[in-house]
Structures are given as C-alpha cells and as structure tokens.
Design a protein around this motif. Sequence first.
Motif: not given
Length: 131
Positions: A24-48, A89-91
């Motif tokens: 997920v972090i790699s996807q966010n970094i790869a899309n740092v300049d992509t217009p309207n890309y919404k950053a993602k994160e991993v929810s520890f609660k859901a993983a737990l 740019n909405g990122n």
Amino acid sequence: MNLFSGTISLLENALNYSSTKQKVISQNIANVDTPNYKAKEVSFKAALDYAVDQSFSTNRTDYRHFVLHKPVDASSSVINKKLVSYNENGNSVDIDREMSDLAKNQIYYNALTERVSGKFSTLQNVIRGGK
C-alpha cells in the motif's frame, strides 16, 4: 503452521500485515503525482480482526446463542485515508509521511524476519539434539 506453539503462526500473520502495508505504501509513493489519487492505508484493526477470526472459532449449541464468528476479508484492511489535505491536483499523498512509514515498516519487517529465523534455528537445534 502450528509447531509447538502459536508463535510461528502469529509471526506469519505479522509478516502478512507488514507485506500488505508495504504494498500500500509503495502504491501511494508510485502515485504521488497522479491527479485525484486518494492515498490508502492499512487498518490495523481490520488486520487484527482477520487474524483473530483465523484462529478463533465458536460452536453454537443453541440457536439462541450469539454468533461470535464473523468472516472478515483480508483485503478489507486497506482503506482510503480519512481527514487528509489534498494537493492542487486533488492528490492526497504526503510523500514525506509515506517515506517515513516505509522506513518504519521496513524496520518492523526486518525484526519479524529475524525473529522467525531465530525460531527456526531453535527448532533446528532441537532436532539435531543440541549439537
């Protein structure tokens, strides 16, 4: 794998969590300049919740008993970040934060792999008879 204790399976679940977080972090970094890309994160609660559901099961002996087992999808632990500011740019990717999270996750992953390696070398030592 449940050898002698649940430690190895817990470490396996932790490695899976760290691996998902890395992707997920790699996807966010790869899309740092992509217009309207919404950053993602991993929810520890859901993983737990997913890890607990994998190792926890109940048996209902009466239909009036509560259902305690709820299936959780592992992919549901990835969510869009909430309460973030957006660029022109909405990122919503903050590259400094992502790089910091990447470094923390790498240290966490390395610690887990060393612990797993230590567990297996202990098992190997036991199998050899302490030689």
